[in-house]
Each structure stands twice: as structure tokens, then as C-alpha cells.
Scaffold this active site. Structure first.
Site, PDB file in Angstrom:
ATOM      1  N   CYS A  56       4.389   9.353  -4.150  1.00 41.60           N
ATOM      2  CA  CYS A  56       3.464  10.048  -3.170  1.00 41.60           C
ATOM      3  C   CYS A  56       3.418  11.477  -3.122  1.00 41.60           C
ATOM      4  O   CYS A  56       2.106  11.618  -2.409  1.00 41.60           O
ATOM      5  CB  CYS A  56       3.577   9.294  -1.807  1.00 41.60           C
ATOM      6  SG  CYS A  56       3.486   7.467  -1.707  1.00 41.60           S
ATOM      7  N   THR A  86     -10.676   7.477  10.758  1.00 38.01           N
ATOM      8  CA  THR A  86      -9.609   7.976  11.336  1.00 38.01           C
ATOM      9  C   THR A  86      -8.451   8.092  10.043  1.00 38.01           C
ATOM     10  O   THR A  86      -7.580   8.561  10.349  1.00 38.01           O
ATOM     11  CB  THR A  86      -8.895   7.354  12.390  1.00 38.01           C
ATOM     12  OG1 THR A  86      -8.626   6.102  11.854  1.00 38.01           O
ATOM     13  CG2 THR A  86      -9.996   7.330  13.393  1.00 38.01           C
ATOM     14  N   ASP A 118      -4.154   3.323   7.634  1.00 36.85           N
ATOM     15  CA  ASP A 118      -3.407   3.056   6.478  1.00 36.85           C
ATOM     16  C   ASP A 118      -4.273   2.031   5.644  1.00 36.85           C
ATOM     17  O   ASP A 118      -3.847   1.914   4.178  1.00 36.85           O
ATOM     18  CB  ASP A 118      -2.140   2.583   6.661  1.00 36.85           C
ATOM     19  CG  ASP A 118      -1.367   3.714   7.688  1.00 36.85           C
ATOM     20  OD1 ASP A 118      -0.756   4.536   6.953  1.00 36.85           O
ATOM     21  OD2 ASP A 118      -0.953   3.377   8.838  1.00 36.85           O
ATOM     22  N   ASP A 160       1.303  -0.481   4.074  1.00 37.43           N
ATOM     23  CA  ASP A 160       0.106  -0.517   4.465  1.00 37.43           C
ATOM     24  C   ASP A 160      -0.733  -1.504   5.225  1.00 37.43           C
ATOM     25  O   ASP A 160      -1.184  -1.457   6.478  1.00 37.43           O
ATOM     26  CB  ASP A 160      -1.056  -0.105   3.407  1.00 37.43           C
ATOM     27  CG  ASP A 160      -0.794   1.561   2.863  1.00 37.43           C
ATOM     28  OD1 ASP A 160      -0.164   2.375   3.306  1.00 37.43           O
ATOM     29  OD2 ASP A 160      -1.369   1.765   1.729  1.00 37.43           O
ATOM     30  N   GLY A 192      -3.857  -8.951 -12.261  1.00 38.17           N
ATOM     31  CA  GLY A 192      -4.235  -7.632 -11.896  1.00 38.17           C
ATOM     32  C   GLY A 192      -5.242  -6.752 -12.866  1.00 38.17           C
ATOM     33  O   GLY A 192      -5.674  -7.546 -13.704  1.00 38.17           O
ATOM     34  N   HIS A 193      -4.953  -5.743 -13.195  1.00 41.80           N
ATOM     35  CA  HIS A 193      -5.842  -4.749 -13.916  1.00 41.80           C
ATOM     36  C   HIS A 193      -4.795  -3.559 -14.306  1.00 41.80           C
ATOM     37  O   HIS A 193      -3.778  -3.278 -14.123  1.00 41.80           O
ATOM     38  CB  HIS A 193      -6.959  -4.348 -13.392  1.00 41.80           C
ATOM     39  CG  HIS A 193      -7.812  -3.452 -14.198  1.00 41.80           C
ATOM     40  ND1 HIS A 193      -8.526  -4.142 -15.269  1.00 41.80           N
ATOM     41  CD2 HIS A 193      -7.974  -2.057 -14.398  1.00 41.80           C
ATOM     42  CE1 HIS A 193      -9.251  -3.371 -16.110  1.00 41.80           C
ATOM     43  NE2 HIS A 193      -8.920  -1.956 -15.564  1.00 41.80           N
ATOM     44  N   SER A 194      -4.881  -3.520 -15.963  1.00 39.43           N
ATOM     45  CA  SER A 194      -4.221  -2.473 -16.641  1.00 39.43           C
ATOM     46  C   SER A 194      -5.123  -1.703 -17.616  1.00 39.43           C
ATOM     47  O   SER A 194      -6.071  -1.922 -18.015  1.00 39.43           O
ATOM     48  CB  SER A 194      -3.186  -3.150 -17.509  1.00 39.43           C
ATOM     49  OG  SER A 194      -3.687  -3.916 -18.648  1.00 39.43           O
ATOM     50  N   ASP A 248       2.254   4.590   8.684  1.00 43.88           N
ATOM     51  CA  ASP A 248       3.509   4.755   7.882  1.00 43.88           C
ATOM     52  C   ASP A 248       3.566   6.132   7.317  1.00 43.88           C
ATOM     53  O   ASP A 248       2.530   6.914   7.316  1.00 43.88           O
ATOM     54  CB  ASP A 248       3.752   3.768   6.795  1.00 43.88           C
ATOM     55  CG  ASP A 248       2.612   3.787   5.789  1.00 43.88           C
ATOM     56  OD1 ASP A 248       1.602   4.595   5.772  1.00 43.88           O
ATOM     57  OD2 ASP A 248       2.796   3.069   4.775  1.00 43.88           O
TER      58      ASP A 248
END
Length: 339
Positions: A22, A57, A60, A100, A148-150, A233
Site C-alpha cells: 500500500c 468522504t 473504505d 475494506d 477475475g481478470h489478468s 482501516d
């Protein structure tokens, strides 16, 4: 040896990334400038008013109220390698993305993988280990992974888009803080400096990996059970960055008792040795104009701004098992006060 000519057991994934975890986030000030003026909306028959939590705002995750009274919580999070072990990186990235939803008081239901991989540089077997790590943590959370995606990318990146549900009347929001409420932190700080030391030296810090792979599910459950309505978080913007956003959104100021903040073993030593990321320094520069640091020295300031990956929850309220590190107070000259 694989078809890429790279020994799988000799690869240090962190060396293929310009940053780690992060700490690679776009700096908070730049991000806010980029999204300024982007207003929420929805298709015909689905008015913007059904968006309970959006960009306003910087919370998350997004939250949308459904016609049956439930709420959908949705988020996406991915980043470059924060550790060299591919399985651990996958576990960390998944725990971070799931966080999140927990930070909003929700329950994750389904996730999809987001993978960028330099297929001509790194073995695909490593990518499989990353995905296996993500799957194992999602399974632990009771969250289905549905594909998912790649993309082929010069820099490896991994994370998830996660969708969950929540009770719209029992959300944990970053704009619901009120004066007189204590602040609890559910994981120790220091992940950023330890990860940066790992990237630089190759040293492995099991205490950091264990912290980053621990789900925030139980902490969120304890916060809700204690009646909390305000939380966030602690990830790439550091404790001070995320607390500043919470205090600003809630129209209050926040006091941090520096001596009460917990740190992982070795964190202070890593900071003293100079293993401080550029992201952490940008975090500190962003909050400094809004903070009264009192007598806090530079090292303490940097640790409080340390860019976390898969950090804990910062809850406005007392949470069983979590230290109280400060309190919210009426808005004053500074949004943040360090004592």
C-alpha cells in the site's frame, strides 16, 4: 528452472516493483485533487440517493441500498509485491482487499482476482502461488472467488474486487465520529518499515506476515457488538493519514497518545536504520499542516505516518482486546493533536 530461464526458488518478487504494498498508493493529496468534482450518479430507476457511501468522504468502500432494505458493499484493492514469498503475497493482498468490507461493517460474499504479471520475466508457477494464497484467505473468510481478470504487465500486481452485504443501519463509517469517543487500534503499526527492510535486505519478519494475513473480520465484529458506528482501516496513508480523513469527515479533531500506540517488534529499529518508504514521507507531509505534533520527535512522526499494508481497524469506540490510543474531541485549531 522454468521456461523463463528464472529459477523459481531464487526470485525475489519485491525486486520487480518500484515500491511495495500500500506504500505504492497515489499520495492522498494528489488523489483528492484527481477525484475532486466527480459526483455520484446512477442509471434511470436507480437514483443517486441509493448510494449511501461514495466518494464524498473517501471511505473504505462504496455502499448502495437495495430495494429490499439490505446494502451492498463493494471495493477493489491491489498492489505490487510487499514480500518475496508469492503465496504470502497472495494472502496479504486478499486480506487487505477483504478488509475494506469489514471496515464498513459488512460481510464479504464474492471476490474476483485482479492480476498483472510480467509473463516474459517471471514464472507462471509463481503467479499460481499468488492466486492460491488469495484463494485460501478468501475461503477462510467464507468468501467465494469467482474468477477475475489478468493482464501482461511489466510490474507484478495482485489484489481483488470484493462485494459483500451489510445492514445499512449498522454501518461503520468514517464520517460518524463524535467528540468524547475513544479511539481503538486493532493491529500494531510498523508494517511499512519492516516491509521496506525486507525489500532492501531480504530479511523475513514473520510477525509482519502474520499481522498482514490476519483478517479484520473478528475486530469488525467486536466493534459492531460494542456499538461502534465509526471506523476505518489503516493502510497506505498511515495512522495519521486515515485518522485525519476520519476527523475531517466527522467534523471533529482527534488526539493521539503516542506512548499508547502499539508497534510490531523491530519496527522502531527498522525506522532508525532508515527503512522508511517514500509513501510514508508523503503521508507525513500531507498531514503535517493539520497536526500539532507537540514534542513528538521525527522518528515518532514517521512511525505514526508509516504506510501500512493490510493494517488494523481504527475504531471510534472501545473494542475488546484493542488498545485505546486516543480520543475524538471537538474541532479545534488542528484536526490532529499528538501528545
Amino acid at each position: 528452472m522454468t521456461g523463463t530461464g528464472v529459477r523459481q526458488d531464487s526470485v525475489r518478487l519485491t525486486q520487480y516493483a518500484h515500491g511495495g504494498g500500500c506504500a505504492c498508493k497515489i499520495p492522498p493529496g494528489e488523489l483528492e485533487e484527481m477525484v475532486a468534482g466527480l459526483t455520484p450518479g446512477g442509471p434511470a430507476g436507480f437514483p443517486a440517493g441509493d448510494l449511501i457511501v461514495g466518494l464524498d468522504t473517501g471511505d473504505d468502500a462504496a455502499v448502495v441500498r437495495l430495494p429490499d432494505g439490505r446494502a451492498v458493499v463493494t471495493t477493489a484493492d491491489f498492489f505490487t509485491p510487499v514480500v518475496d514469498d508469492p503465496y504470502d503475497w497472495g494472502r496479504i493482498a486478499a486480506a487487505n482487499a477483504l478488509s475494506d468490507v469489514y471496515a464498513m461493517g459488512g460481510t464479504p460474499l464474492v471476490a474476483v482476482n485482479l492480476l498483472s504479471w510480467p509473463r516474459d520475466l517471471l514464472p507462471l508457477e509463481l503467479a499460481r502461488e499468488v492466486l492460491r494464497g488469495g484463494l485460501d484467505v478468501a475461503t477462510l473468510a467464507g468468501c467465494v472467488v469467482g474468477g477475475g481478470h489478468s493482464v501482461d504487465d511489466p510490474e507484478p500486481k495482485y489484489g481483488m474486487a470484493v462485494t459483500g452485504t451489510a445492514d445499512p443501519d449498522r454501518l461503520l463509517r468514517n464520517d460518524a465520529g463524535r467528540p468524547g469517543v475513544p479511539l481503538s487500534l486493532t493491529k500494531p503499526l510498523g508494517l511499512g518499515v519492516l516491509n521496506n527492510r525486507h525489500k532492501t535486505t531480504g530479511e523475513v519478519f514473520p510477525q509482519a506476515v502474520e499481522t498482514m494475513t490476519t483478517l479484520n473480520r473478528d475486530a469488525a465484529g467486536r466493534a459492531l457488538a460494542a456499538g461502534a458506528v465509526c471506523a476505518t482501516d489503516v493502510t497506505g496513508f498511515g495512522l495519521l493519514g486515515h485518522l485525519y480523513k476520519l476527523a475531517r469527515a466527522s467534523g471533529v479533531s482527534a488526539v493521539v497518545h503516542a506512548s499508547a500506540v502499539p508497534y510490531l517488534d523491530g519496527a522502531r529499529e527498522a525506522a532508525e536504520a532508515g527503512h522508511v518508504s517514500g509513501g510514508t514521507r508523503r503521508n507525513l507531509a500531507w498531514v503535517a499542516p493539520h497536526t500539532d505534533f507537540g514534542g513528538a520527535d521525527e522518528l515518532t512522526r514517521l512511525l505514526l505516518a508509516d504506510a501500512q499494508t493490510s493494517g488494523g481497524l481504527l475504531v471510534a469506540g472501545e473494542v475488546p482486546g484493542a488498545p485505546v490510543i486516543g480520543e475524538l474531541v471537538a474541532a479545534g485549531e488542528h484536526r490532529l493533536v499528538v501528545r
